[in-house]
Design an enzyme around this catalytic site. Structure first.
Site, PDB file in Angstrom:
ATOM      1  N   ILE A   1       0.898  -1.158   0.000  1.00  0.00           N
ATOM      2  CA  ILE A   1       0.000   0.000   0.000  1.00  0.00           C
ATOM      3  C   ILE A   1       0.934   1.204   0.000  1.00  0.00           C
ATOM      4  O   ILE A   1       1.524   1.530   1.024  1.00  0.00           O
ATOM      5  CB  ILE A   1      -0.939   0.001   1.221  1.00  0.00           C
ATOM      6  CG1 ILE A   1      -1.814  -1.251   1.220  1.00  0.00           C
ATOM      7  CG2 ILE A   1      -1.801   1.265   1.215  1.00  0.00           C
ATOM      8  CD1 ILE A   1      -2.668  -1.429   2.469  1.00  0.00           C
ATOM      9  N   PRO A   2       1.118   1.833  -1.152  1.00  0.00           N
ATOM     10  CA  PRO A   2       2.224   2.787  -1.332  1.00  0.00           C
ATOM     11  C   PRO A   2       2.008   4.167  -0.710  1.00  0.00           C
ATOM     12  O   PRO A   2       1.925   5.178  -1.404  1.00  0.00           O
ATOM     13  CB  PRO A   2       2.354   2.868  -2.853  1.00  0.00           C
ATOM     14  CG  PRO A   2       0.970   2.624  -3.352  1.00  0.00           C
ATOM     15  CD  PRO A   2       0.369   1.632  -2.387  1.00  0.00           C
ATOM     16  N   CYS A   3       1.969   4.208   0.617  1.00  0.00           N
ATOM     17  CA  CYS A   3       1.816   5.491   1.296  1.00  0.00           C
ATOM     18  C   CYS A   3       3.043   6.375   1.086  1.00  0.00           C
ATOM     19  O   CYS A   3       2.963   7.590   1.282  1.00  0.00           O
ATOM     20  CB  CYS A   3       1.507   5.297   2.777  1.00  0.00           C
ATOM     21  SG  CYS A   3       2.765   4.396   3.677  1.00  0.00           S
ATOM     22  N   HIS A   4       4.161   5.789   0.641  1.00  0.00           N
ATOM     23  CA  HIS A   4       5.351   6.593   0.355  1.00  0.00           C
ATOM     24  C   HIS A   4       5.129   7.539  -0.833  1.00  0.00           C
ATOM     25  O   HIS A   4       5.876   8.487  -1.003  1.00  0.00           O
ATOM     26  CB  HIS A   4       6.570   5.692   0.103  1.00  0.00           C
ATOM     27  CG  HIS A   4       6.444   4.808  -1.087  1.00  0.00           C
ATOM     28  ND1 HIS A   4       5.813   3.578  -1.029  1.00  0.00           N
ATOM     29  CD2 HIS A   4       6.857   4.968  -2.364  1.00  0.00           C
ATOM     30  CE1 HIS A   4       5.855   3.018  -2.223  1.00  0.00           C
ATOM     31  NE2 HIS A   4       6.478   3.839  -3.051  1.00  0.00           N
TER      32      HIS A   4
END
Length: 186
Positions: A154-157
Site C-alpha cells: 500500500i504505497p503510502c510513500h
C-alpha cells in the site's frame, strides 16, 4: 496502477485487530532498503515493515498482534519476500500476493486510493482526501497513511505534503526518498 492485492482491502475483517485466534507466520530478511519483516495469516499478508533493526520490527509486530500465535517461518515466506523486494525495486512489475488487512472503513478507503497512484507519480494528503469525498480530512488521511500495515504494497510513500515536501514515513524519510527515486527512474 491497481495491483491484484487491492481486492482484499474491500473485505471486512472478521478477526480482531489484536490478532486473537490468529496464527501469524513471519520472516525477517535483508533487502536494499534495510531490514524487512513480512508477516502473514492463512488468508494473506497482514504486516510488511521496513527498518534498521530486526528486533524492533519484530517487537512492533508483536505489539500490533499481541493476542496472535506468532511463529517464524522463513521457508514458507521466502517466495513472498522475493516478490515484495522485486516489487519495491520495480513497482511496475505488479504483484499478486493476497492481503489480510484490518482497518476502519475510512482507512480502507484511503488505502484503496493509495493503490491507484501509479509508480513514479505522487499525490498529496489533500488530493487523497478529495478523491475519497472527504476534502477536509487531510489530517485523517495522513493518520491512515501512518497506520498502513503494509509498507510498499500500500504505497503510502507516494503521498507528499501539499507543498511537495516528503512529510513523514514510518520507515524513515530517507527510505521514502529512495523509493520515490527508484520509481521515478522507471
Amino acid at each position: 496502477m491497481k495491483t491484484e492485492t487491492n481486492r482484499n482491502l474491500d473485505a471486512d475483517r472478521l478477526w480482531r485487530v489484536d490478532g486473537k485466534n490468529q496464527a501469524i507466520r513471519y520472516t525477517l530478511a535483508r533487502c536494499e532498503l534495510g531490514c524487512l519483516l513480512v508477516a502473514a495469516t492463512e488468508q494473506g499478508l497482514c504486516n510488511v515493515a521496513l527498518g534498521d533493526d530486526r528486533n524492533e520490527l519484530f517487537r512492533t509486530m508483536e505489539t500490533r498482534f499481541p493476542a496472535a500465535t506468532v511463529n517464524r517461518d522463513d521457508e514458507t515466506l521466502k517466495d513472498w519476500v522475493s516478490e515484495i523486494t522485486r516489487f519495491a525495486r520495480t513497482p511496475t512489475c505488479g504483484m499478486s500476493l493476497p492481503l489480510d488487512v484490518y482497518g476502519t472503513a475510512f482507512q480502507r478507503r484511503v488505502w484503496r486510493e493509495l493503490q491507484v497512484i501509479p509508480a513514479g507519480l505522487t499525490s498529496s494528503y489533500q488530493n487523497i482526501a478529495r478523491a475519497i469525498g472527504k476534502p477536509q480530512a487531510h489530517r485523517a488521511v495522513a493518520n491512515a497513511c501512518g497506520a498502513n500495515p503494509l509498507a510498499l504494497i500500500i504505497p503510502c510513500h507516494r503521498v507528499l505534503r501539499k507543498d511537495g515536501r516528503l512529510g513523514g514515513y514510518r520507515s524513515g524519510t530517507e527510505r521514502k526518498r529512495r523509493l520515490l527515486d527508484w520509481e521515478a527512474e522507471g
